[in-house]
Motif scaffolding. Structure first.
Motif, short mmCIF file in Angstrom:
data_model
loop_
_atom_site.label_atom_id
_atom_site.label_comp_id
_atom_site.label_asym_id
_atom_site.label_seq_id
_atom_site.Cartn_x
_atom_site.Cartn_y
_atom_site.Cartn_z
N GLY A 360 -27.62 -39.13 -55.21
CA GLY A 360 -27.51 -40.58 -55.25
C GLY A 360 -26.06 -41.03 -55.36
O GLY A 360 -25.22 -40.35 -55.93
N VAL A 361 -25.78 -42.18 -54.80
CA VAL A 361 -24.43 -42.74 -54.81
C VAL A 361 -24.19 -43.46 -56.12
O VAL A 361 -25.06 -44.21 -56.60
CB VAL A 361 -24.27 -43.72 -53.62
CG1 VAL A 361 -22.92 -44.43 -53.68
CG2 VAL A 361 -24.43 -42.99 -52.30
N THR A 362 -23.03 -43.25 -56.73
CA THR A 362 -22.67 -44.00 -57.92
C THR A 362 -21.55 -44.98 -57.60
O THR A 362 -20.65 -44.66 -56.80
CB THR A 362 -22.22 -43.09 -59.08
OG1 THR A 362 -20.98 -42.44 -58.71
CG2 THR A 362 -23.27 -42.05 -59.41
N PRO A 363 -21.55 -46.15 -58.21
CA PRO A 363 -20.44 -47.08 -58.04
C PRO A 363 -19.10 -46.46 -58.41
O PRO A 363 -18.08 -46.79 -57.80
CB PRO A 363 -20.82 -48.24 -58.96
CG PRO A 363 -22.32 -48.21 -58.98
CD PRO A 363 -22.67 -46.76 -58.96
N GLN A 364 -19.08 -45.58 -59.41
CA GLN A 364 -17.82 -44.94 -59.79
C GLN A 364 -17.23 -44.17 -58.61
O GLN A 364 -16.04 -44.30 -58.31
CB GLN A 364 -18.03 -44.00 -60.97
CG GLN A 364 -16.73 -43.32 -61.42
CD GLN A 364 -16.88 -42.53 -62.72
OE1 GLN A 364 -17.99 -42.34 -63.20
NE2 GLN A 364 -15.78 -42.09 -63.28
N GLU A 365 -18.06 -43.39 -57.92
CA GLU A 365 -17.57 -42.63 -56.77
C GLU A 365 -17.08 -43.56 -55.66
O GLU A 365 -16.03 -43.32 -55.05
CB GLU A 365 -18.67 -41.73 -56.23
CG GLU A 365 -19.08 -40.62 -57.18
CD GLU A 365 -20.37 -39.93 -56.74
OE1 GLU A 365 -20.37 -38.69 -56.71
OE2 GLU A 365 -21.35 -40.63 -56.44
N VAL A 506 -23.57 -48.88 -43.61
CA VAL A 506 -24.50 -48.51 -44.68
C VAL A 506 -24.01 -47.25 -45.38
O VAL A 506 -23.59 -46.28 -44.73
CB VAL A 506 -25.93 -48.29 -44.14
CG1 VAL A 506 -26.87 -47.84 -45.26
CG2 VAL A 506 -26.46 -49.55 -43.48
N ILE A 507 -24.05 -47.25 -46.72
CA ILE A 507 -23.84 -46.05 -47.53
C ILE A 507 -25.16 -45.71 -48.21
O ILE A 507 -25.68 -46.50 -49.00
CB ILE A 507 -22.74 -46.26 -48.59
CG1 ILE A 507 -21.38 -46.50 -47.92
CG2 ILE A 507 -22.68 -45.08 -49.55
CD1 ILE A 507 -20.27 -46.85 -48.91
N GLU A 508 -25.72 -44.54 -47.87
CA GLU A 508 -26.99 -44.11 -48.45
C GLU A 508 -26.85 -42.86 -49.31
O GLU A 508 -27.66 -42.63 -50.21
CB GLU A 508 -28.01 -43.85 -47.35
CG GLU A 508 -28.53 -45.09 -46.67
CD GLU A 508 -29.66 -44.78 -45.71
OE1 GLU A 508 -30.83 -45.07 -46.07
OE2 GLU A 508 -29.41 -44.25 -44.62
N LYS A 509 -25.84 -42.03 -49.01
CA LYS A 509 -25.66 -40.77 -49.73
C LYS A 509 -24.17 -40.53 -49.94
O LYS A 509 -23.32 -41.19 -49.34
CB LYS A 509 -26.31 -39.62 -48.97
CG LYS A 509 -25.82 -39.45 -47.54
CD LYS A 509 -26.62 -38.38 -46.82
CE LYS A 509 -26.10 -38.15 -45.39
NZ LYS A 509 -26.15 -39.37 -44.56
N LYS A 510 -23.87 -39.55 -50.79
CA LYS A 510 -22.47 -39.30 -51.16
C LYS A 510 -21.59 -39.05 -49.94
O LYS A 510 -20.45 -39.50 -49.89
CB LYS A 510 -22.39 -38.09 -52.11
CG LYS A 510 -23.00 -38.32 -53.48
CD LYS A 510 -22.87 -37.07 -54.35
CE LYS A 510 -23.63 -37.19 -55.66
NZ LYS A 510 -23.07 -38.21 -56.54
N ALA A 511 -22.11 -38.32 -48.97
CA ALA A 511 -21.32 -37.97 -47.80
C ALA A 511 -20.92 -39.19 -46.97
O ALA A 511 -19.99 -39.11 -46.16
CB ALA A 511 -22.09 -36.97 -46.93
N ASP A 512 -21.62 -40.31 -47.17
CA ASP A 512 -21.30 -41.53 -46.40
C ASP A 512 -20.10 -42.28 -46.96
O ASP A 512 -19.49 -43.09 -46.26
CB ASP A 512 -22.49 -42.49 -46.42
CG ASP A 512 -23.73 -41.94 -45.76
OD1 ASP A 512 -23.60 -41.07 -44.87
OD2 ASP A 512 -24.84 -42.37 -46.14
#
Length: 556
Positions: A360-365, A506-512
């Protein structure tokens, strides 16, 4: 020379150095808009989708540039649509001049079509307001409005102008802007008392508010804390007022402040507050705040002394002048043991965010990647909610006027309009508005303003399908009774953006994260990023209402 009232307005704006105004036309301001057509080569007008967006744009223009923002609206609902924006500027001491039209003087007080007593409505949320009853007073009133907006503690001023005044003619002579009121320094004996407190302190804590930014005091603050050898914490309104890459910076203090700042306030022996009004979100429990040490408060507004908390010594005046004066009087201090304690706390209690969902994507990242890709140089605007706190926590602000956010009023829907104003004022900089999906639904119409004017703002929406901050409180204090905070909206954000003419990613996963941010930053066009995050991500640390700021919750 003789000019119409509408032309006098234009000339007075040019006297004040105004190059851009934000607004929306209507019947009572038709003469003003006709003059704007005549002056379009000297004054740019940005028509927003809604008058509230115009007020926020004028606010964002002012916060990011240091100039006075100007917005224009017609009478009745046009004028009332400005009120939330005016109140937002008032709570954060932002210089804005709002110009409203009204019905002709013979129709005032008759409940005429689109008539409203806008001066009465805005009296509590302006520094001053006027209704122009004589065209011979028009120029002097406008000049006073700009002077008042920028003197002392800054703030919004409203000028209401009946339509017949804008049509009449009157002699006009150009004048330079009125001088701003001087504040002066505190009495010498108070400065001497402050110096005594500073000399006696072995563990000083310097806390800074929005007044540091508004008074252009950042360099003075930096020199002062270097000589004092002290750590620094900043309020939400002072993000960027002190270089956050400095080892002296501890993060925010208060409801969502860092554990480092909480430990520092427990252990300090002098608390120095500069340009801050001690908001309840900072104090949390006023009776438990810094109760073990003296408090020295520096502020330009004497009404803020002993209002929210009793302080031991008050220095009224401009923060920049007072800091420069104290720094000149102070001998260089050495508090290396105290600074070592602060450094150890920073290392022990870093801000760290983990997504509840795998990959999952975090705002921190996202925000730390954005910070790296922009070299900490972007202007970051925000809406209000969890994303606002994450933007303050995880982007590194190096300079003042980088962080544009509604602090005192906490206005959802503020950010996109403010980002428009900031981008217009700073065409050479990257401007990113950090939004939540709840706030985005309040101002998504302003995507049309981005597209129509090709304003290259990046709209980064943290989409968690809930009203995150309210839901977080419901989780902590209301036994998971999520009343009306699960949005479960069916809005397709990318499709909506494309309908307005704005590029969508769109950002759905860390790699995006990195490729999407790189693409958005490289384009030079308005972009919406739909960043999908878990609804159970929280803003931490957090101090529950009524508890001591010294004991934040670190996990939940």
């Amino acid at each position: 020379m003789k000019l119409t009232g509408a032309q006098i307005i234009m000339e007075c704006l040019l006297e004040q150095g105004v190059d851009t105004v934000f607004g929306y036309p209507g019947g009572a301001v038709l003469n003003i808009y006709d003059a704007l057509y005549e002056y379009q080569d000297r004054i740019r007008h940005i028509r927003t989708a809604h008058e509230q967006g115009a007020a926020h744009a004028a606010d964002g223009y002012a916060r990011s540039s240091g100039k006075t923002g100007v917005c224009i609206a017609t009478s009745g609902p046009g004028a009332t649509n400005l009120v939330t924006g005016i109140a937002t500027a008032y709570m954060d001491s932002i210089p804005v001049v709002a110009i409203t039209g009204n019905v002709t003087r013979d129709l005032l007080g008759l409940d005429s079509f689109q008539e409203v007593d806008i001066t009465g409505i805005t009296m509590p949320v302006t520094k001053h307001n006027y209704i122009v009853k004589d065209i011979r007073d028009l120029a002097s009133i406008l000049r006073e409005a700009f002077q008042i907006a920028n003197s002392g503690r800054k703030g919004p001023v409203l000028v209401d102008i009946p339509k017949d005044i804008t049509a009449q003619t009157c002699a006009y002579e150009k004048q330079p802007p009125l001088p701003l009121a001087e504040c002066g320094l505190p009495p010498q004996e108070r400065l001497a008392q402050a110096l005594e407190l500073l000399n006696r302190a072995e563990r000083p804590f310097v806390y800074c508010g929005g007044g540091v930014v508004l008074s252009e005091a950042s360099e003075a603050l930096s020199a002062f804390v270097e000589k004092l050898d002290a750590p620094v914490s900043c309020s939400l309104m002072c993000q960027g007022g002190f270089d956050q890459a400095s080892p002296r910076y501890m993060g925010m203090l208060g409801m969502h402040g860092t554990k480092t700042a909480a430990l520092a306030i427990q252990n300090c022996d002098l608390f120095i507050a500069v340009g801050t009004r001690f908001s309840d979100r900072v104090l949390c429990n006023a009776g438990l705040f810094a109760r073990h040490c003296p408090i020295l408060q520096i502020d330009i507004d004497s009404a803020e002394f002993n209002k929210n908390i009793e302080v031991d010594l008050r220095l009224r005046g401009d923060a920049k002048e007072i800091l420069n004066t104290l720094q000149g009087m102070l001998e260089t201090k050495d508090h290396r043991a105290w600074m070592a304690d602060v450094a150890s706390w920073k290392q022990a209690y870093p801000l760290r965010q983990v997504s509840p969902s795998q990959d999952g994507v975090t705002p921190q990242e996202v925000l730390e990647t954005l910070n790296r890709l922009t070299g900490s140089q972007a202007i970051i605007a925000t809406e209000v909610g969890q994303h606002q706190m994450w933007a303050a926590q995880f982007y590194t602000y190096r300079t003042p006027r980088q962080f544009i956010s509604s602090g005192g009023l906490g206005t959802m829907g503020f950010g996109l309009g403010a980002a428009i104003g900031a981008q217009v004022a700073n065409p050479g900089k990257r401007v990113v508005n950090i939004a939540g999906d709840g706030s985005f639904h309040m101002n998504c119409n302003e995507l049309s303003t981005l597209a129509a004017n090709q304003i290259p703002v990046i709209e980064l929406v943290f989409n968690n399908t809930v009203l995150g901050m309210v839901r977080q409180w419901q989780k902590l204090f209301y036994e998971n009774r999520f009343s009306q905070t699960d949005l479960d909206h069916t809005t397709d954000f990318p499709l909506l953006a494309k309908a307005f003419g704005v590029k969508a990613l769109v950002i759905e996963k860390k790699a995006d994260i990195e490729p999407v941010l790189r693409e958005a930053l490289a384009g030079g066009v308005p972009v919406l990023i739909d960043c999908r995050i878990d609804r159970d991500l929280n803003v931490l640390p957090m101090v529950p209402a009524g508890e001591s700021v010294e004991n934040p919750i670190l996990e939940m």
